[in-house]
Design an enzyme around this catalytic site. Structure first.
Site, PDB file in Angstrom:
ATOM      1  CG  ASP A 201      -1.965   1.009   1.275  1.00 33.71           C
ATOM      2  OD1 ASP A 201      -2.792   0.990   0.358  1.00 33.71           O
ATOM      3  OD2 ASP A 201      -1.989   1.840   2.206  1.00 33.71           O
ATOM      4  CD  GLU A 243      -2.135   2.456  -3.639  1.00 38.73           C
ATOM      5  OE1 GLU A 243      -3.144   3.129  -3.894  1.00 38.73           O
ATOM      6  OE2 GLU A 243      -1.600   2.462  -2.520  1.00 38.73           O
TER       7      GLU A 243
HETATM    8  C1  NOJ Z   1      -4.525   3.008  -0.755  1.00 34.39           C
HETATM    9  C2  NOJ Z   1      -5.701   2.102  -0.628  1.00 34.39           C
HETATM   10  O1  NOJ Z   1      -5.962   1.520  -1.893  1.00 34.39           O
HETATM   11  C3  NOJ Z   1      -6.857   2.930  -0.107  1.00 34.39           C
HETATM   12  O2  NOJ Z   1      -8.050   2.201  -0.143  1.00 34.39           O
HETATM   13  C4  NOJ Z   1      -6.523   3.403   1.269  1.00 34.39           C
HETATM   14  O3  NOJ Z   1      -7.518   4.285   1.720  1.00 34.39           O
HETATM   15  C5  NOJ Z   1      -5.180   4.126   1.287  1.00 34.39           C
HETATM   16  N1  NOJ Z   1      -4.148   3.469   0.545  1.00 34.39           N
HETATM   17  C6  NOJ Z   1      -4.684   4.297   2.700  1.00 34.39           C
HETATM   18  O4  NOJ Z   1      -4.227   3.060   3.190  1.00 34.39           O
END
Ligand code: NOJ
Ligand code: CA
Length: 563
Positions: A201, A243
C-alpha cells in the site's frame, strides 16, 4: 530467462473477505465463506487472489487502518481459518497475495497508544511528531474534500502528528530502523502462513522522507531493495506488487535498474489513458502511455486493471481529457470523488453495454502486463451511490436470487446488498449467469482461459501497429519465435482497419482468429483489411496454430530462422 515467474502471465482477482461470503451468519463475510467459494474462483481460472486487509482494525478505512499486524479480525475468523484458506488455495494452484499496509497504522494500534502516552515512550519515535503546527499541514492531503489536513494535534501527546491519509491513520516513521525491522517481521509472518507475496500500500509515501522540516519529500528508493532481499531470501518465488501512482520517469526507480526492487507495479498511467481512450475513441494518448511505460526489467511486470476498490483516479490526465472522461462516465457530481476521479463500478460507467464491457476487458487482457480483475466485475455488478465515498463500489458479492444475494442468511449485511434497479441481485448474479452460455460470466471465463494460453503478452515485446485511424488500437507481441496481434475499435461506429503486420517475409500473411472463425489473409501487398463492428475486438495468432511446435526455448530467435 526460464519462463516460470508465475506473476508474469497470470490473472489476478481482488476481493475483500468481508463482502464475499458469510458462512457463520453474522452478516459479515468471513474466511470460512471464502474457502467455500474457492471452487468458483478456480473455475473462473484466476491464478492469484489479492486479498484486501483482514487484520484487526477499527474499520474506518475498510481495513486500511490496522491495529494488529499479526492477527485476523475476529469478524472474519481466526488465524486457523486463514491458514485453511491459504491451504485451500494452494490445493487448487491459486496463489494469495495480501495487503502490506505499513505507511501508517490505526490510531488504535498499541504502538500509537504507547507513542502518544509520553515523549519518552518506547514507540514515540515510531511515528512522526512536531511541537508546533507545521507550515505544510494544509498540504499534501490524499483525500481532498474529506481530509482537512496532514498534521493533527493530539491532546494526550501534547504534540502534532503527521498523517498522509485520514487523521485516524498516523504515519509510521519508516526511516526508524526499528520500524523497518518490524516491517520485515510482518512480511516474514504472513509468508510463513502460506502467502506468495504482498500488494504494498502507498509505496511512494512509505519510502519518502517525513517530518515537520521536510518541505519536498524525497523517495528513498533503496528501501525497496532491502524489502525485496529479505522476501526473496525467505521465499524465492514471493513477490511485491506496488501501489504507486507515479510518473513514468520514475518507474525504473521502483522496479530497480537490475530488477532488484519491486516485482510488479499497478500501471496507473495506462489505466487513466485507457479510460480516456474509451471515452474519446482516440487511442493516441493511450499509445503514448504504453510507450512511456515500456521500460521495465525482464523479470518485472505491470498489473493492468480497469477498476479497483478506490476511485478511478484521473489526476494525471490534462483537465480537458479529464472532463471528457467525466462527461462520458461520471457526469453527476455524486459520481465523482476527491476532485480527481470517478467512484462508480465499471458496468454502470459503461452504461451496462455488453459490447463496451467486452472491449474494456479485452483491452485489459491484451495490453502489456498481468490483468487484475475486481470481484463482481466478472458478472457486471453495479454500485450504490447512496453509500459514502468509495463504499459505493464495495457492496457484497451477488451470488444468487436467494435473499441478500446469497451472500448471507443475516437480514443485516455489513454493507447493503444492491437490490434495486438493473444491477439488483435478482438480475445480476452468479447462479443465473452460470446457466447462460452467453452471460458475461461465461464470456469472462473463456477470455481468461484464452489469455492464459497467450504467454506472448506477459513475456514478449510489443509493437504498436500503425493503422492511420485513431479509433483503432493494434498491438503485436513477439516472443520465442511466435507473434500474436490484437485489434480494438474504440468507436461506437463500425470501422475498417487496414494494416500490415510488420514482420519480414511471409510471416504476417495469415492471421488466425482465436475467438471466432473469421481469419484474415493479407492481400498481395501484404496488407490486411478488417471490418470491425462498433467496439469490436480481434485476437489473432500470426501464422498458424502450429505455434507450440514452433516455440523456441530461448528469447530472440528470429521468426524466419527458428532454431
Ligand atoms: C490506498 C488504498 O488503496 C486505499 O483504499 C486506502 O484508503 C489508502 N491506501 C490508505 O491506506
Ligand atoms: Ca461472518
Amino acid at each position: 530467462m526460464i519462463d516460470d515467474l508465475w506473476y508474469k502471465n497470470g490473472v489476478f482477482y481482488c476481493l475483500s473477505v468481508g463482502t464475499y461470503m458469510d458462512a457463520n451468519g453474522d452478516g459479515i463475510g468471513d474466511f470460512k465463506g471464502l474457502l467455500r467459494r474457492l471452487d468458483y474462483l478456480h473455475g473462473l481460472g484466476v491464478t492469484a487472489i489479492w486479498l484486501m486487509p483482514f487484520q484487526p482494525s477499527p474499520g474506518k478505512d475498510d481495513g486500511y487502518d490496522i491495529s494488529d499486524y499479526y492477527g485476523v479480525d475476529p469478524r472474519y475468523g481466526t488465524l486457523g481459518d486463514f491458514v485453511e484458506f491459504t491451504h485451500g488455495c494452494q490445493q487448487r494452484g491459486i496463489r494469495v497475495i495480501v495487503d502490506l499496509v505499513v505507511n501508517h497504522t490505526s490510531d488504535a494500534h498499541p504502538w500509537f497508544r504507547d507513542a502518544r502516552s509520553s515523549p519518552d515512550s518506547r514507540h514515540r519515535d515510531w511515528y512522526v511528531w512536531a511541537d508546533k503546527r507545521p507550515a505544510s499541514a494544509s498540504k499534501g492531503m490524499v483525500f481532498p474534500g474529506v481530509q482537512k489536513s496532514t498534521w493533527t494535534h493530539d491532546k494526550e501527546a501534547k504534540a502534532w502528528f503527521f498523517h498522509r491519509f485520514y487523521d485516524f491513520q498516523p504515519d509510521l516513521n519508516t526511516s526508524n530502523p526499528y520500524v523497518q525491522a518490524e516491517i520485515l517481521k510482518i512480511m516474514g509472518f504472513w509468508i510463513q502462513l502460506g502467502v506468495s507475496g504482498f500488494r504494498m500500500d502507498a509505496v511512494p509515501f512509505v519510502i519518502s522522507t517525513k517530518g515537520a522540516k521536510v518541505r519536498t519529500p524525497v523517495e528513498q528508493y533503496n528501501m525497496l531493495r532491502s524489502l525485496r532481499e529479505f522476501l526473496q531470501w525467505r521465499q524465492g518465488n514471493a513477490i511485491i506488487l506496488a501501489e504507486a501512482n507515479v510518473l513514468p520517469e520514475t518507474d525504473m526507480e521502483y522496479f530497480g535498474m537490475d530488477g532488484d526492487r519491486m516485482h510488479m507495479m499497478f500501471n496507473f498511467h495506462v489505466n487513466q489513458n485507457l479510460f480516456y481512450a474509451m471515452a474519446s475513441a482516440d487511442s493516441r494518448p493511450l499509445a503514448k502511455a504504453l510507450k512511456a511505460t515500456r521500460p521495465r526489467p525482464a523479470s518485472a511486470q505491470w498489473g493492468l486493471f480497469l477498476r479497483n476498490h478506490d476511485e478511478l483516479d484521473l489526476g494525471r490526465l490534462t483537465k480537458a481529457q479529464r472532463d471528457v472522461v467525466f462527461k462520458n462516465f461520471g457526469p453527476d457530481k455524486n459520481m465523482q470523488l476527491y476532485d480527481r476521479g470517478i467512484r462508480r463500478r465499471l458496468a454502470p460507467m459503461l452504461g451496462g453495454d455488453r459490447r463496451r464491457l467486452e472491449l474494456a476487458y479485452s483491452l485489459m487482457c491484451t495490453l502489456p502486463g498481468t490483468p487484475v480483475i475486481r470481484y463482481g466485475d466478472e458478472i457486471g455488478m453495479g454500485d450504490n451511490l447512496d453509500l459514502p465515498e468509495r463504499n459505493c463500489a464495495r457492496t457484497p458479492m451477488q451470488w444468487s436470487m436467494e435473499p441478500q444475494a446469497g451472500f448471507t442468511k443475516n437480514e443485516r449485511p455489513c454493507s447493503p446488498v444492491i437490490d434495486k434497479g438493473p444491477y439488483g441481485y435478482e438480475h445480476i448474479n452468479v447462479a443465473k449467469q452460470r446457466r447462460d452460455p452467453n452471460s458475461m460470466l461465461n464470456w469472462t471465463e473463456r477470455i481468461i482461459r484464452m489469455r492464459k494460453e497467450v504467454p506472448e503478452i506477459g513475456w514478449g515485446d510489443f509493437s504498436l501497429i500503425a493503422t492511420r485511424d485513431p479509433a483503432i488500437l493494434a498491438i503485436r507481441y513477439d516472443w520465442r519465435n511466435n507473434s500474436v496481434l490484437f485489434v480494438h475499435n474504440l468507436d461506437e461506429k463500425p470501422r475498417e482497419a487496414s494494416f500490415s503486420v510488420g514482420l519480414a517475409g511471409d510471416e504476417g500473411k495469415h492471421l488466425i482468429n482465436l475467438l471466432s472463425e473469421d481469419h484474415s489473409e493479407a492481400n498481395n501487398r501484404g496488407k490486411h483489411t478488417l471490418m470491425l463492428e462498433a467496439y469490436g475486438y480481434r485476437w489473432y495468432r500470426v501464422g498458424g496454430l502450429d505455434y507450440l511446435l514452433k516455440r523456441s526455448d530461448i528469447d530472440g530467435v528470429n521468426a524466419n530462422h527458428p532454431e
